[in-house]
Design an enzyme around this catalytic site. Structure first.
Site, PDB file in Angstrom:
ATOM      1  N   ASP A  15      -8.308   3.416 -10.051  1.00  0.00           N
ATOM      2  CA  ASP A  15      -7.013   4.069  -9.847  1.00  0.00           C
ATOM      3  C   ASP A  15      -6.742   4.408  -8.382  1.00  0.00           C
ATOM      4  OD1 ASP A  15      -6.676   4.021 -12.665  1.00  0.00           O
ATOM      5  OD2 ASP A  15      -7.981   5.765 -12.781  1.00  0.00           O
ATOM      6  N   LYS A  18      -4.806  -0.145  -6.432  1.00  0.00           N
ATOM      7  CA  LYS A  18      -5.150  -1.521  -6.031  1.00  0.00           C
ATOM      8  C   LYS A  18      -3.989  -2.486  -6.182  1.00  0.00           C
ATOM      9  CE  LYS A  18      -8.711  -1.532  -8.806  1.00  0.00           C
ATOM     10  NZ  LYS A  18      -9.003  -0.106  -8.971  1.00  0.00           N
ATOM     11  N   GLY A  42      -5.647  -1.168 -15.267  1.00  0.00           N
ATOM     12  CA  GLY A  42      -4.194  -1.042 -15.373  1.00  0.00           C
ATOM     13  C   GLY A  42      -3.636  -0.983 -13.974  1.00  0.00           C
ATOM     14  N   HIS A  43      -2.992  -2.042 -13.546  1.00  0.00           N
ATOM     15  CA  HIS A  43      -2.454  -2.084 -12.185  1.00  0.00           C
ATOM     16  C   HIS A  43      -0.929  -2.051 -12.241  1.00  0.00           C
ATOM     17  CE1 HIS A  43      -6.408  -4.251 -10.952  1.00  0.00           C
ATOM     18  NE2 HIS A  43      -6.570  -2.958 -11.137  1.00  0.00           N
ATOM     19  N   GLN A 223     -11.301  -1.757 -11.697  1.00  0.00           N
ATOM     20  CA  GLN A 223     -12.029  -0.483 -11.718  1.00  0.00           C
ATOM     21  C   GLN A 223     -12.382  -0.089 -10.277  1.00  0.00           C
ATOM     22  OE1 GLN A 223     -13.118  -2.989 -14.235  1.00  0.00           O
ATOM     23  NE2 GLN A 223     -11.443  -2.044 -15.322  1.00  0.00           N
TER      24      GLN A 223
HETATM   25  P1  IMP Z   1     -14.719   1.059 -20.187  1.00  0.00           P
HETATM   26  O1  IMP Z   1     -14.545   0.188 -18.990  1.00  0.00           O
HETATM   27  O2  IMP Z   1     -13.536   1.059 -21.117  1.00  0.00           O
HETATM   28  O3  IMP Z   1     -16.007   0.797 -20.900  1.00  0.00           O
HETATM   29  O4  IMP Z   1     -14.825   2.582 -19.671  1.00  0.00           O
HETATM   30  C1  IMP Z   1     -15.942   3.022 -18.902  1.00  0.00           C
HETATM   31  C2  IMP Z   1     -15.501   4.029 -17.841  1.00  0.00           C
HETATM   32  O5  IMP Z   1     -14.716   3.354 -16.873  1.00  0.00           O
HETATM   33  C3  IMP Z   1     -14.621   5.161 -18.361  1.00  0.00           C
HETATM   34  O6  IMP Z   1     -14.894   6.322 -17.594  1.00  0.00           O
HETATM   35  C4  IMP Z   1     -13.213   4.676 -18.080  1.00  0.00           C
HETATM   36  O7  IMP Z   1     -12.295   5.741 -17.963  1.00  0.00           O
HETATM   37  C5  IMP Z   1     -13.434   3.986 -16.746  1.00  0.00           C
HETATM   38  N1  IMP Z   1     -12.463   2.925 -16.443  1.00  0.00           N
HETATM   39  C6  IMP Z   1     -12.418   1.676 -16.953  1.00  0.00           C
HETATM   40  N2  IMP Z   1     -11.406   0.981 -16.414  1.00  0.00           N
HETATM   41  C7  IMP Z   1     -10.807   1.794 -15.529  1.00  0.00           C
HETATM   42  C8  IMP Z   1      -9.716   1.638 -14.622  1.00  0.00           C
HETATM   43  O8  IMP Z   1      -9.090   0.582 -14.500  1.00  0.00           O
HETATM   44  N3  IMP Z   1      -9.405   2.737 -13.869  1.00  0.00           N
HETATM   45  C9  IMP Z   1     -10.104   3.887 -13.949  1.00  0.00           C
HETATM   46  N4  IMP Z   1     -11.132   4.082 -14.766  1.00  0.00           N
HETATM   47  C10 IMP Z   1     -11.480   3.040 -15.552  1.00  0.00           C
END
Ligand code: IMP
Length: 420
Positions: A15, A18, A42-43, A223
């Protein structure tokens, strides 16, 4: 090899903004490629009236000539990808430019079920995942039972692989009825795979043909570094490689193909989901950052945890990525604070500590405060337009992180991205 791959990567907990930074750099590239993650990302991009929310498709969708590639290190939810493509087509994006590597793995409906079940079983220890099945999909890949996009093209192979993976999932849970009806799922996935067929390519040849033709590729991180499986705040991380190292394994290139690395840092820090967060604020300043920065998850809508800029974590992330330059985002969100904090050190029981120790009870942070500024800075278009206090803040961050800031943003529009 005449081509070159540069990269734009998040260096906090995701977040960092990007999408628009990739959109800004993309004008100089022929291809923008995702190398890891799935639709947990989510971009958001806004250009004029057009607002895009992208999850899997690289953030250069609004550059009509740039090719968009979902690389081998990614995991793809077939129906989610089709929905995203349909939404892009609706706003006039030419989706024939989107290609998916045959080596990317698919995220099955089963994976979402397993992800959510594992989270509720963890109770207090939950990770706070996006619930999109990302972890279980990568786990199946590592366990060598996953299904690649390429394998969806051979119907009988796909059917037998799907049957095998379902059996493995059923063995892993006490109550197999939690999974969607097998036949229905099989039919839906085959239909989705057929619709995606034309976009699935040999992922290794795709990248290497373009490099050989001298094309320029921009690798887009998903991420953020502190969510990286190997070097993030484990186990509160995602299941893919988010650092620059992931470009090699996620696109199938050697380190000699990698050029410039641009790390994105938000002017403060946020985190969505559980896990250590040394600079977190639970006061009015934290509320200010959440409200002014509209810090709510793009994928899950969850309020993000907010805190001061963490220079210790940023320096660590810059080292892990070998960052050449920094893009600093959302500086305008800090306007209106009397003072602005920067975390400059971690301590545990009086001794210097690392991020890995952040969960322990005797862990503490050192904070340096700088004067804040009240002026709205959204209309600034040059560094010289900023108040002195803002410029001092930028310069202090640059010194503490040890990497030049080459770009900063003071608002959501393309014009509010400014070269430092
Ligand atoms: P997962 O990727 O759904 O397995 O989540 C693992 C961790 O990564 C959690 O803390 C999510 O909130 C975080 N996370 C996954 N994708 C994003 C992203 O695009 N932005 C921020 N946090 C993310």
């Amino acid at each position: 090899m005449s081509g070159r791959i540069d990269a734009v990567l998040g260096m906090q907990w995701g977040d960092e903004g990007k999408g628009r930074i990739v959109d800004w750099y993309a004008r100089g590239y022929d291809v923008v490629a995702r190398f890891g993650g799935g639709d947990n990302a989510g971009h958001r991009i806004e250009v004029g009236e057009t607002k895009l929310a992208l999850r899997l498709v690289p953030s250069a969708a609004l550059h009509p000539t740039v090719e968009l590639f979902v690389g081998s290190g990614c995991v793809v939810n077939l129906e989610g990808a089709l929905d995203e493509l349909a939404r892009l087509a609706e706003v006039g994006v030419d989706i024939s430019r989107v290609r998916f590597s045959d080596r990317a793995h698919i995220v099955l409906p089963d994976h979402g079920v397993l992800d959510r079940a594992a989270e509720s079983a963890r109770g207090e220890q939950r990770i706070g995942t996006t619930g999109r099945g990302i972890g279980p999909a990568y786990a199946d890949r590592v366990s060598r039972i996953g299904i690649t996009l390429g394998e969806t093209l051979d119907e009988s192979l796909f059917r037998s692989r799907l049957r095998a993976i379902r059996s493995a999932h059923e063995r892993a849970v006490p109550e197999p009825s939690v999974f969607p009806d097998f036949r229905e799922m099989e039919d839906r996935l085959l239909a989705a795979a057929a619709r995606l067929r034309a976009a699935i390519v040999d992922g290794v040849a795709y990248v290497h043909d373009r490099l050989a033709a001298g094309k320029r590729i921009l690798a887009e991180g998903a991420q953020g570094t502190l969510l990286d499986l190997s070097f993030g705040s484990y186990p509160f991380v995602t299941s893919s490689q988010c650092t620059a190292g992931g470009i090699c394994t996620g696109l199938g290139v050697g380190p000699s193909a990698i050029g410039r690395i641009i790390g994105i840092l938000k002017a403060y820090t946020t985190r969505v989901g559980e896990g250590p967060f040394p600079s977190e604020l639970h006061d009015a300043a934290g509320e200010h950052l959440r409200a002014a920065g509209r810090e709510f998850g793009t994928v899950t809508g969850r309020p993000r945890r907010c805190g001061w800029f963490d220079a210790v974590a940023a320096r660590y992330a810059a080292a892990l990525n070998g960052a050449h330059a920094i893009a600093l985002t959302k500086l305008d969100v800090l306007s209106g604070l009397d003072r602005v904090g920067i975390v400059t050190g971690y301590r545990r029981g009086g001794s210097p500590a690392t991020l890995a120790e952040a969960g322990s009870p005797d862990f503490a942070v050192e904070i340096e405060y700088l004067d804040g500024w009240n002026e709205e800075i959204g209309s600034a278009r040059r560094l010289g337009d900023l108040p002195d206090a803002t410029r001092r803040y930028i310069s202090r961050l640059e010194t503490l992180v040890g990497v030049p800031i080459e770009l900063f943003s003071v608002g959501p529009e393309r014009e509010s991205l400014i070269r430092a």
